[in-house]
Design a protein around this motif. Structure first.
Motif, PDB file in Angstrom:
ATOM      1  N   UNK A 163       0.722  -1.194  -0.011  1.00 36.79           N
ATOM      2  CA  UNK A 163       0.024   0.025  -0.138  1.00 36.79           C
ATOM      3  C   UNK A 163       0.879   1.329  -0.066  1.00 36.79           C
ATOM      4  N   UNK A 164       0.650   2.169  -0.992  1.00 33.56           N
ATOM      5  CA  UNK A 164       1.295   3.446  -1.055  1.00 33.56           C
ATOM      6  C   UNK A 164       0.555   4.456  -0.383  1.00 33.56           C
ATOM      7  N   UNK A 165      -0.530   4.495  -0.435  1.00 36.62           N
ATOM      8  CA  UNK A 165      -1.371   5.604   0.085  1.00 36.62           C
ATOM      9  C   UNK A 165      -1.576   5.450   1.712  1.00 36.62           C
ATOM     10  N   UNK A 166      -0.506   5.936   2.403  1.00 36.51           N
ATOM     11  CA  UNK A 166      -0.685   5.595   3.863  1.00 36.51           C
ATOM     12  C   UNK A 166      -0.970   7.018   4.743  1.00 36.51           C
ATOM     13  N   UNK A 167      -1.418   7.749   4.036  1.00 40.52           N
ATOM     14  CA  UNK A 167      -1.590   9.306   4.832  1.00 40.52           C
ATOM     15  C   UNK A 167      -2.986   9.160   5.401  1.00 40.52           C
ATOM     16  N   UNK A 168      -3.729   8.322   5.079  1.00 47.57           N
ATOM     17  CA  UNK A 168      -5.263   8.037   5.672  1.00 47.57           C
ATOM     18  C   UNK A 168      -4.934   7.568   6.999  1.00 47.57           C
ATOM     19  N   UNK A 169      -4.297   6.204   7.098  1.00 49.64           N
ATOM     20  CA  UNK A 169      -3.900   5.451   8.180  1.00 49.64           C
ATOM     21  C   UNK A 169      -3.291   6.148   9.314  1.00 49.64           C
ATOM     22  N   UNK A 170      -2.398   6.998   8.772  1.00 48.13           N
ATOM     23  CA  UNK A 170      -1.474   7.818   9.458  1.00 48.13           C
ATOM     24  C   UNK A 170      -2.625   8.886  10.441  1.00 48.13           C
ATOM     25  N   UNK A 171      -3.188   9.806   9.466  1.00 47.52           N
ATOM     26  CA  UNK A 171      -4.012  10.452  10.225  1.00 47.52           C
ATOM     27  C   UNK A 171      -5.051   9.735  11.409  1.00 47.52           C
ATOM     28  N   UNK A 172      -5.538   8.797  10.697  1.00 51.81           N
ATOM     29  CA  UNK A 172      -6.303   7.969  11.533  1.00 51.81           C
ATOM     30  C   UNK A 172      -5.843   7.699  13.034  1.00 51.81           C
ATOM     31  N   UNK A 173      -4.596   7.244  12.955  1.00 51.38           N
ATOM     32  CA  UNK A 173      -3.892   6.766  14.250  1.00 51.38           C
ATOM     33  C   UNK A 173      -3.795   8.056  15.002  1.00 51.38           C
ATOM     34  N   UNK A 174      -3.337   9.285  14.512  1.00 49.55           N
ATOM     35  CA  UNK A 174      -3.337  10.422  15.249  1.00 49.55           C
ATOM     36  C   UNK A 174      -4.800  10.830  15.759  1.00 49.55           C
ATOM     37  N   UNK A 175      -5.576  10.598  15.218  1.00 50.10           N
ATOM     38  CA  UNK A 175      -6.903  11.003  15.664  1.00 50.10           C
ATOM     39  C   UNK A 175      -7.436  10.082  16.843  1.00 50.10           C
ATOM     40  N   UNK A 176      -7.232   8.894  16.824  1.00 47.04           N
ATOM     41  CA  UNK A 176      -7.341   7.737  17.764  1.00 47.04           C
ATOM     42  C   UNK A 176      -6.557   8.048  18.838  1.00 47.04           C
ATOM     43  N   UNK A 177      -5.540   8.508  18.888  1.00 41.58           N
ATOM     44  CA  UNK A 177      -4.372   9.047  19.925  1.00 41.58           C
ATOM     45  C   UNK A 177      -4.909   9.891  20.727  1.00 41.58           C
ATOM     46  N   UNK A 178      -5.629  11.150  19.892  1.00 34.71           N
ATOM     47  CA  UNK A 178      -6.468  12.194  20.563  1.00 34.71           C
ATOM     48  C   UNK A 178      -7.499  11.695  21.422  1.00 34.71           C
ATOM     49  N   UNK A 179      -8.137  10.675  20.944  1.00 37.01           N
ATOM     50  CA  UNK A 179      -9.149  10.262  21.699  1.00 37.01           C
ATOM     51  C   UNK A 179      -8.777   9.192  22.888  1.00 37.01           C
ATOM     52  N   UNK A 180      -7.528   9.060  23.245  1.00 40.83           N
ATOM     53  CA  UNK A 180      -7.229   8.350  24.452  1.00 40.83           C
ATOM     54  C   UNK A 180      -6.735   6.749  23.897  1.00 40.83           C
ATOM     55  N   UNK A 181      -6.780   6.485  22.836  1.00 40.59           N
ATOM     56  CA  UNK A 181      -6.110   5.097  22.226  1.00 40.59           C
ATOM     57  C   UNK A 181      -4.692   5.223  22.317  1.00 40.59           C
ATOM     58  N   UNK A 182      -4.100   4.072  22.653  1.00 44.37           N
ATOM     59  CA  UNK A 182      -2.780   3.510  22.331  1.00 44.37           C
ATOM     60  C   UNK A 182      -2.702   2.974  21.083  1.00 44.37           C
ATOM     61  N   UNK A 183      -1.805   3.790  20.293  1.00 48.32           N
ATOM     62  CA  UNK A 183      -1.682   2.986  18.839  1.00 48.32           C
ATOM     63  C   UNK A 183      -0.526   2.938  18.257  1.00 48.32           C
ATOM     64  N   UNK A 184      -0.105   1.691  17.961  1.00 52.48           N
ATOM     65  CA  UNK A 184       1.058   1.533  17.214  1.00 52.48           C
ATOM     66  C   UNK A 184       0.806   1.281  15.994  1.00 52.48           C
ATOM     67  N   UNK A 185       1.675   2.404  14.941  1.00 45.15           N
ATOM     68  CA  UNK A 185       1.245   2.402  13.548  1.00 45.15           C
ATOM     69  C   UNK A 185       2.316   1.705  12.686  1.00 45.15           C
ATOM     70  N   UNK A 186       1.819   1.083  11.557  1.00 46.07           N
ATOM     71  CA  UNK A 186       3.038   0.111  10.944  1.00 46.07           C
ATOM     72  C   UNK A 186       2.581   0.302   9.536  1.00 46.07           C
ATOM     73  N   UNK A 187       3.678   1.170   8.869  1.00 46.23           N
ATOM     74  CA  UNK A 187       3.722   1.197   7.542  1.00 46.23           C
ATOM     75  C   UNK A 187       4.752   0.727   6.658  1.00 46.23           C
ATOM     76  N   UNK A 188       4.598   0.483   5.482  1.00 52.49           N
ATOM     77  CA  UNK A 188       5.864   0.243   4.855  1.00 52.49           C
ATOM     78  C   UNK A 188       6.431  -1.266   5.058  1.00 52.49           C
TER      79      UNK A 188
END
Length: 279
Positions: A163-188
């Motif tokens: 997958x080369x379009x990773x902006x969406x999942x990166x933004x989603x991870x940031x938004x979840x973190x703001x909601x109090x989630x612990x998120x590990x992001x794996x891309x590439x």
């Protein structure tokens, strides 16, 4: 838990998963369907090596041949009846999983490599093994009791391999973190590395992101491997693929799907709730 010839299975998951790999025959190239069957066979066969490490008694060659014959027969429920029978005879669940299903997968892989059985038959058999595993999920690896104070809101978000379009999942991870989630992001990351990271993570839920239908094969392969390597994990599929190919994604039976952040937040929170037990 069901009664009758299916024995200890969650009938809903067994029947739901029975579509398995065969449901993709009309939607994907033949070589792609074969690659999915190979993933099930190879990854599960690899777990057969745990027999010696855990000092589990191995079934006889004749028993594994009989199970393989059931899995490749014209009767779609023969394999499930075989497993239900050895369960009624007292076989422990880890023995069923590692000694029988994993050994059968290894034997089928050998037959496939030796051209002793056609690839189409191995695809059917691997689909049936997968359905049996899913049907046993609630007893093979029951959900953990939530910790005091409620479930920990932790997740792993990952872009599917290639997958080369990773902006969406990166933004989603940031938004979840703001909601109090612990998120590990794996891309590439590649397929095997992702599975290793998932298996090592204590997070109870996984979010897989794919930007379109072109990622369906990579997503399917990843989900099949997760079910074998991480049976406790609950999976949400997110991204444009949910809009582009919702019906095909549904055949993979993720626990949830979402194509926007509000529905992803609600869906992820729901996945933290204890799973209903089969009746």
């Amino acid at each position: 838990m069901t009664s009758g010839p299916q024995g200890p299975f969650d009938r809903r998951l067994l029947e739901q998963s029975a579509f398995g790999l065969t449901s993709f025959k009309s939607a994907l190239p033949a070589d792609a369907v074969l690659s999915l069957a190979r993933e099930v066979v190879t990854r599960l066969a690899g777990r057969a090596r745990e027999l010696e490490a855990r000092d589990l008694a191995a079934p006889s060659r004749a028993e594994i041949d009989a199970l393989c014959a059931a899995l490749t027969s014209t009767d779609p429920e023969a394999g499930a009846r075989f497993i239900a029978g050895i369960r009624r005879e007292g076989a422990a669940l880890d023995v069923i999983y590692l000694a029988y299903l994993a050994s059968a997968a290894r034997r089928l892989g050998e037959w496939w490599d030796e051209d002793r059985v056609p690839s189409a038959l191995v695809t059917i058999a691997s689909s049936r093994i997968y359905a049996i595993m899913r049907g046993l999920r609630h007893v093979l690896d029951p959900p953990l009791d939530p910790p005091p104070g409620g479930a920990v809101r932790a997740a792993v978000f990952a872009a599917v391999p290639g997958e080369t379009h990773t902006l969406g999942v990166t933004m989603a991870a940031d938004l979840f973190r703001r909601e109090g989630w612990e998120v590990e992001l794996l891309v590439g990351l590649g397929h095997d590395e992702l599975i290793a990271r998932f298996a090592a993570s204590p997070a109870p839920v996984l979010g897989l992101s794919a930007s379109g239908a072109r990622s369906l094969v990579a997503l399917a392969k990843l989900l099949l491997a997760i079910r074998i390597a991480c049976p406790r994990a609950r999976v949400m599929v997110c991204g444009q693929i949910v809009a582009d190919a919702a019906d095909l994604v549904a055949h993979l039976h993720p626990e949830a799907m979402a194509n926007d952040v509000p529905s992803a937040l609600a869906g992820m929170q729901a996945l933290l709730e204890p799973a209903p037990r089969p009746s």
